[in-house]
Design a protein around this motif. Structure first.
Motif, PDB file in Angstrom:
ATOM      1  N   THR A   1      45.353  -5.627 -15.515  1.00 63.09           N
ATOM      2  CA  THR A   1      46.293  -4.517 -15.506  1.00 63.09           C
ATOM      3  C   THR A   1      47.271  -4.648 -14.346  1.00 63.09           C
ATOM      4  O   THR A   1      46.868  -4.776 -13.187  1.00 63.09           O
ATOM      5  CB  THR A   1      45.533  -3.179 -15.400  1.00 63.09           C
ATOM      6  N   ALA A   2      48.563  -4.651 -14.685  1.00 55.08           N
ATOM      7  CA  ALA A   2      49.608  -4.833 -13.670  1.00 55.08           C
ATOM      8  C   ALA A   2      50.973  -4.753 -14.348  1.00 55.08           C
ATOM      9  O   ALA A   2      51.061  -4.733 -15.577  1.00 55.08           O
ATOM     10  CB  ALA A   2      49.459  -6.185 -12.976  1.00 55.08           C
ATOM     11  N   ILE A   3      52.000  -4.738 -13.529  1.00 57.61           N
ATOM     12  CA  ILE A   3      53.357  -4.963 -14.030  1.00 57.61           C
ATOM     13  C   ILE A   3      53.591  -6.466 -13.982  1.00 57.61           C
ATOM     14  O   ILE A   3      53.363  -7.094 -12.943  1.00 57.61           O
ATOM     15  CB  ILE A   3      54.413  -4.221 -13.200  1.00 57.61           C
ATOM     16  N   TYR A   4      54.015  -7.023 -15.088  1.00 56.88           N
ATOM     17  CA  TYR A   4      54.255  -8.462 -15.193  1.00 56.88           C
ATOM     18  C   TYR A   4      55.758  -8.738 -15.124  1.00 56.88           C
ATOM     19  O   TYR A   4      56.544  -8.129 -15.852  1.00 56.88           O
ATOM     20  CB  TYR A   4      53.680  -9.000 -16.502  1.00 56.88           C
ATOM     21  N   TYR A   5      56.110  -9.675 -14.237  1.00 58.55           N
ATOM     22  CA  TYR A   5      57.500 -10.033 -14.017  1.00 58.55           C
ATOM     23  C   TYR A   5      57.724 -11.503 -14.370  1.00 58.55           C
ATOM     24  O   TYR A   5      56.896 -12.354 -14.018  1.00 58.55           O
ATOM     25  CB  TYR A   5      57.882  -9.851 -12.552  1.00 58.55           C
ATOM     26  N   CYS A   6      58.836 -11.798 -15.010  1.00 57.69           N
ATOM     27  CA  CYS A   6      59.226 -13.197 -15.160  1.00 57.69           C
ATOM     28  C   CYS A   6      60.268 -13.515 -14.096  1.00 57.69           C
ATOM     29  O   CYS A   6      60.995 -12.631 -13.619  1.00 57.69           O
ATOM     30  CB  CYS A   6      59.742 -13.496 -16.559  1.00 57.69           C
ATOM     31  N   ALA A   7      60.324 -14.771 -13.728  1.00 64.68           N
ATOM     32  CA  ALA A   7      61.244 -15.212 -12.690  1.00 64.68           C
ATOM     33  C   ALA A   7      61.754 -16.601 -12.989  1.00 64.68           C
ATOM     34  O   ALA A   7      61.039 -17.424 -13.575  1.00 64.68           O
ATOM     35  CB  ALA A   7      60.548 -15.185 -11.324  1.00 64.68           C
ATOM     36  N   LYS A   8      62.979 -16.851 -12.585  1.00 63.73           N
ATOM     37  CA  LYS A   8      63.592 -18.177 -12.700  1.00 63.73           C
ATOM     38  C   LYS A   8      63.606 -18.829 -11.338  1.00 63.73           C
ATOM     39  O   LYS A   8      63.954 -18.196 -10.336  1.00 63.73           O
ATOM     40  CB  LYS A   8      65.030 -18.075 -13.220  1.00 63.73           C
ATOM     41  N   GLY A   9      63.235 -20.086 -11.320  1.00 64.51           N
ATOM     42  CA  GLY A   9      63.201 -20.803 -10.062  1.00 64.51           C
ATOM     43  C   GLY A   9      64.558 -21.357  -9.664  1.00 64.51           C
ATOM     44  O   GLY A   9      65.547 -21.224 -10.379  1.00 64.51           O
ATOM     45  N   ARG A  10      64.574 -21.994  -8.497  1.00 65.03           N
ATOM     46  CA  ARG A  10      65.808 -22.614  -7.993  1.00 65.03           C
ATOM     47  C   ARG A  10      65.844 -24.110  -8.299  1.00 65.03           C
ATOM     48  O   ARG A  10      66.849 -24.774  -8.032  1.00 65.03           O
ATOM     49  CB  ARG A  10      65.904 -22.408  -6.480  1.00 65.03           C
ATOM     50  N   PHE A  11      64.761 -24.625  -8.854  1.00 62.69           N
ATOM     51  CA  PHE A  11      64.642 -26.044  -9.113  1.00 62.69           C
ATOM     52  C   PHE A  11      64.062 -26.272 -10.506  1.00 62.69           C
ATOM     53  O   PHE A  11      63.660 -25.332 -11.176  1.00 62.69           O
ATOM     54  CB  PHE A  11      63.751 -26.693  -8.050  1.00 62.69           C
ATOM     55  N   ALA A  12      63.985 -27.540 -10.902  1.00 55.91           N
ATOM     56  CA  ALA A  12      63.501 -27.865 -12.239  1.00 55.91           C
ATOM     57  C   ALA A  12      61.977 -27.826 -12.359  1.00 55.91           C
ATOM     58  O   ALA A  12      61.444 -27.752 -13.467  1.00 55.91           O
ATOM     59  CB  ALA A  12      64.003 -29.246 -12.656  1.00 55.91           C
ATOM     60  N   GLY A  13      61.280 -27.912 -11.248  1.00 51.13           N
ATOM     61  CA  GLY A  13      59.826 -27.943 -11.272  1.00 51.13           C
ATOM     62  C   GLY A  13      59.202 -26.583 -11.544  1.00 51.13           C
ATOM     63  O   GLY A  13      59.887 -25.570 -11.672  1.00 51.13           O
ATOM     64  N   VAL A  14      57.887 -26.584 -11.614  1.00 47.49           N
ATOM     65  CA  VAL A  14      57.134 -25.354 -11.877  1.00 47.49           C
ATOM     66  C   VAL A  14      57.390 -24.330 -10.762  1.00 47.49           C
ATOM     67  O   VAL A  14      57.309 -24.658  -9.586  1.00 47.49           O
ATOM     68  CB  VAL A  14      55.629 -25.669 -11.962  1.00 47.49           C
ATOM     69  N   LEU A  15      57.661 -23.116 -11.143  1.00 49.66           N
ATOM     70  CA  LEU A  15      57.826 -22.043 -10.172  1.00 49.66           C
ATOM     71  C   LEU A  15      56.481 -21.364  -9.969  1.00 49.66           C
ATOM     72  O   LEU A  15      55.937 -20.773 -10.907  1.00 49.66           O
ATOM     73  CB  LEU A  15      58.844 -21.018 -10.662  1.00 49.66           C
ATOM     74  N   ARG A  16      55.921 -21.461  -8.757  1.00 45.24           N
ATOM     75  CA  ARG A  16      54.670 -20.759  -8.475  1.00 45.24           C
ATOM     76  C   ARG A  16      54.716 -20.004  -7.143  1.00 45.24           C
ATOM     77  O   ARG A  16      53.770 -19.286  -6.803  1.00 45.24           O
ATOM     78  CB  ARG A  16      53.465 -21.697  -8.518  1.00 45.24           C
TER      79      ARG A  16
END
Length: 124
Positions: free
Chosen positions: A91-106
């Motif tokens: 249970t939470a608010i889920y956010y999507c995000a775009k990274g600054r690079f081509a690799g995996v955003l974590r």
């Protein structure tokens, strides 16, 4: 700047499934890694899952491995999070995000753009 819009959240029982979507505006979606993060009340925003620009590399938080699957469709400018075997602690608010690079955003510090979030509530 890219606009990100999440959808698909809601109320689900323990053991149920939900599929979140994140639609991005703009033509640069396919060039960047993306990620899903979540924030429960009174807690930090934490990494859930990330994907590289092509979708060939994915990473997950230990708490969701084997239950959640991240994917993307660069033709539709959309990222997904399939959530199975849901638990109350999801249970939470889920956010999507775009990274600054081509690799995996974590890492949230490397996010360039954020969506407004979608609420996921799992009842016991």
């Amino acid at each position: 700047q890219v606009q990100l819009v999440e959808s698909g959240g809601g109320l689900q029982q323990t053991g149920g499934s939900l599929r979140l979507s994140c639609v991005a505006s703009g033509r640069t979606f396919s060039s960047y890694g993306m990620g899903w993060f979540r924030q429960a009340p009174g807690k930090d925003r934490d990494f859930v899952a990330g994907i590289n620009w092509s979708g060939s590399i994915t990473e997950y938080a230990d708490s969701v491995k084997g239950r959640f699957t991240i994917s993307r469709d660069n033709i539709k400018n959309t990222m997904y999070l399939q959530m199975n075997s849901l638990k109350p602690e999801d249970t939470a608010i889920y956010y999507c995000a775009k990274g600054r690079f081509a690799g995996v955003l974590r890492q949230k510090i490397l996010a360039a753009d954020w969506g407004q979030g979608t609420q996921v509530t799992v009842s016991s």
